[in-house]
Design a protein around this motif. Structure first.
Motif, mmCIF file in Angstrom:
data_model
loop_
_atom_site.group_PDB
_atom_site.id
_atom_site.type_symbol
_atom_site.label_atom_id
_atom_site.label_comp_id
_atom_site.label_asym_id
_atom_site.label_seq_id
_atom_site.Cartn_x
_atom_site.Cartn_y
_atom_site.Cartn_z
ATOM 1 N N ARG A 78 -78.106 -54.611 -48.316
ATOM 2 C CA ARG A 78 -79.627 -54.663 -49.762
ATOM 3 C C ARG A 78 -80.716 -55.405 -48.742
ATOM 4 O O ARG A 78 -81.330 -54.638 -49.022
ATOM 5 C CB ARG A 78 -79.291 -55.864 -50.625
ATOM 6 N N CYS A 79 -80.235 -55.164 -47.112
ATOM 7 C CA CYS A 79 -81.550 -55.818 -46.655
ATOM 8 C C CYS A 79 -82.381 -54.291 -46.096
ATOM 9 O O CYS A 79 -83.751 -54.657 -45.654
ATOM 10 C CB CYS A 79 -80.672 -56.508 -44.893
ATOM 11 N N ARG A 80 -81.317 -53.466 -45.926
ATOM 12 C CA ARG A 80 -81.843 -52.333 -45.136
ATOM 13 C C ARG A 80 -82.906 -51.653 -46.209
ATOM 14 O O ARG A 80 -83.988 -50.586 -45.887
ATOM 15 C CB ARG A 80 -80.968 -50.943 -44.788
ATOM 16 N N CYS A 81 -82.260 -52.083 -47.666
ATOM 17 C CA CYS A 81 -82.803 -50.672 -48.559
ATOM 18 C C CYS A 81 -84.375 -51.531 -49.396
ATOM 19 O O CYS A 81 -84.962 -51.120 -50.338
ATOM 20 C CB CYS A 81 -81.804 -50.685 -49.462
ATOM 21 N N ARG A 82 -83.833 -52.436 -49.063
ATOM 22 C CA ARG A 82 -85.878 -53.496 -49.824
ATOM 23 C C ARG A 82 -86.782 -52.625 -48.955
ATOM 24 O O ARG A 82 -87.264 -51.902 -48.281
ATOM 25 C CB ARG A 82 -85.417 -55.062 -49.048
ATOM 26 N N LEU B 41 -77.849 -65.693 -48.387
ATOM 27 C CA LEU B 41 -76.692 -65.230 -47.653
ATOM 28 C C LEU B 41 -75.664 -66.961 -47.883
ATOM 29 O O LEU B 41 -76.009 -67.743 -46.394
ATOM 30 C CB LEU B 41 -75.857 -64.887 -46.226
ATOM 31 N N ILE B 42 -74.533 -66.812 -48.962
ATOM 32 C CA ILE B 42 -73.617 -67.567 -48.612
ATOM 33 C C ILE B 42 -72.392 -67.764 -47.477
ATOM 34 O O ILE B 42 -71.735 -66.386 -47.852
ATOM 35 C CB ILE B 42 -72.928 -68.536 -49.492
ATOM 36 N N ALA B 43 -72.326 -67.942 -46.754
ATOM 37 C CA ALA B 43 -71.398 -66.874 -45.405
ATOM 38 C C ALA B 43 -70.680 -68.321 -45.395
ATOM 39 O O ALA B 43 -70.366 -69.696 -45.564
ATOM 40 C CB ALA B 43 -72.001 -67.048 -44.180
ATOM 41 N N ASN B 44 -69.111 -67.787 -44.144
ATOM 42 C CA ASN B 44 -68.009 -69.054 -43.880
ATOM 43 C C ASN B 44 -68.449 -70.102 -42.724
ATOM 44 O O ASN B 44 -67.379 -71.307 -42.943
ATOM 45 C CB ASN B 44 -67.098 -68.290 -44.004
ATOM 46 N N CYS B 45 -68.804 -69.514 -42.545
ATOM 47 C CA CYS B 45 -68.702 -70.295 -40.462
ATOM 48 C C CYS B 45 -70.494 -69.922 -40.364
ATOM 49 O O CYS B 45 -71.445 -69.525 -40.659
ATOM 50 C CB CYS B 45 -68.301 -69.830 -39.507
ATOM 51 N N ARG C 207 -73.272 -67.307 -40.020
ATOM 52 C CA ARG C 207 -74.796 -67.504 -40.662
ATOM 53 C C ARG C 207 -75.951 -66.723 -39.415
ATOM 54 O O ARG C 207 -76.896 -66.379 -40.501
ATOM 55 C CB ARG C 207 -75.207 -68.846 -41.417
ATOM 56 N N ILE C 208 -75.873 -66.955 -38.384
ATOM 57 C CA ILE C 208 -76.729 -66.439 -37.676
ATOM 58 C C ILE C 208 -76.532 -64.420 -37.735
ATOM 59 O O ILE C 208 -77.667 -64.076 -37.770
ATOM 60 C CB ILE C 208 -76.260 -66.438 -36.161
ATOM 61 N N ALA C 209 -75.599 -64.400 -38.080
ATOM 62 C CA ALA C 209 -75.301 -62.796 -38.514
ATOM 63 C C ALA C 209 -76.337 -62.172 -39.370
ATOM 64 O O ALA C 209 -76.807 -61.161 -39.364
ATOM 65 C CB ALA C 209 -74.519 -62.645 -38.703
ATOM 66 N N ALA C 210 -75.912 -63.308 -41.026
ATOM 67 C CA ALA C 210 -76.788 -62.985 -41.743
ATOM 68 C C ALA C 210 -78.650 -62.466 -41.638
ATOM 69 O O ALA C 210 -79.633 -61.987 -42.221
ATOM 70 C CB ALA C 210 -76.317 -63.582 -42.633
ATOM 71 N N LEU C 211 -79.015 -63.576 -40.816
ATOM 72 C CA LEU C 211 -80.410 -64.352 -40.159
ATOM 73 C C LEU C 211 -80.665 -62.895 -39.687
ATOM 74 O O LEU C 211 -82.069 -62.424 -39.621
ATOM 75 C CB LEU C 211 -80.456 -65.532 -39.909
ATOM 76 N N GLU C 212 -79.716 -62.225 -38.628
ATOM 77 C CA GLU C 212 -80.224 -61.071 -37.342
ATOM 78 C C GLU C 212 -80.104 -60.027 -37.876
ATOM 79 O O GLU C 212 -81.102 -59.285 -37.695
ATOM 80 C CB GLU C 212 -79.038 -61.240 -36.574
ATOM 81 N N ALA C 213 -79.106 -59.683 -39.575
ATOM 82 C CA ALA C 213 -79.538 -58.429 -40.172
ATOM 83 C C ALA C 213 -80.697 -58.689 -40.920
ATOM 84 O O ALA C 213 -81.641 -57.294 -42.308
ATOM 85 C CB ALA C 213 -78.316 -58.815 -41.017
#
Length: 239
Positions: free
Chosen positions: A66-70, A80-84, A88-94
């Protein structure tokens, strides 16, 4: 302004929705990726909140796609609701606009959503325009030339949905979602009544724009050439 919550845990998602609705946000909950994808195709959301803490990584893959196809920088914000912390950092970087843990407090979540919604969107139009009709997204004013129309909130939402897709047919289901939300209850003929009122307002203002009914499908904006004739009836089309 509507928000999407995507989570396979319906109880958790309903709790998030309740807190956001109490803060004044219109919120739709989806528990399957297929339903979420369909809703994103036909409807407009200001923000998508995705719970990736279950689903064996499937939801994280969907999130990254979804991030890529915007389509452009004016598309919906992504949270993103993440576990750890690492996720969370990986989501922001993505490409996520924000990320929170699953145990985020309701007050913090609402504050984060409000902060995100205040961010400027690059190339996000401050107004929609079609022929002599304009709609300001900030003030919600609708004008024909210099004349401001008196429209109810949901009538303005109908026009905004049509103007976002100007020149294209908007399915009835898409309009109903943009105006009432995915789970709302409303009278079956409510949309027709509101569209008819908008048509009368446009005709009264002698606008070059009308709303055409595409039988069995939906509606679309159209520019007409009969302004000087003062006609008020829209053209009925066959699908």
């Amino acid at each position: 302004m509507r928000l999407m919550i995507m989570s396979p845990d319906s109880g958790y998602a309903d709790g998030l929705a309740k807190n956001l609705q109490s803060a004044g946000f219109g919120t739709d909950v989806f528990t399957t990726l297929d339903d979420a994808n369909e809703a994103l195709t036909v409807s407009n959301y200001s923000l998508v909140l995705l719970d990736s803490t279950s689903g064996d990584g499937v939801y994280s893959v969907w999130w990254q796609a979804r991030c890529r196809c915007r389509r452009h920088d004016g598309d919906e914000f992504l949270v993103l609701i993440a576990n750890c912390q690492e996720e969370r950092i990986a989501a922001l970087e993505a490409g996520a606009d924000d990320s929170v843990t699953r145990d985020v407090s309701p007050r913090e979540l609402v504050a984060r959503v409000r902060t995100i919604m205040r961010r400027p969107r690059i190339r996000s139009a401050e107004q929609h325009q079609f022929s002599d009709l304009t709609l300001c997204t900030a003030t919600r004013e609708v004008r024909v030339g210099n004349l401001e129309l008196t429209l109810q909130r949901r009538e303005t939402l109908i026009l905004e949905s049509l103007m976002r897709r100007r020149g294209h047919v908007v399915p009835r289901s898409g309009l109903e979602h943009d105006v009432y939300g995915a789970q709302a209850e409303y009278c079956p003929n409510s949309l027709e009544v509101r569209v008819s009122r908008i048509r009368r307002q446009l005709a009264k203002a002698r606008s070059l724009v009308t709303i055409e009914s595409v039988r069995g499908v939906g509606y679309r904006l159209a520019a007409r050439l009969d302004k000087d004739m003062g006609l008020t009836q829209s053209q009925e089309l066959t699908a």
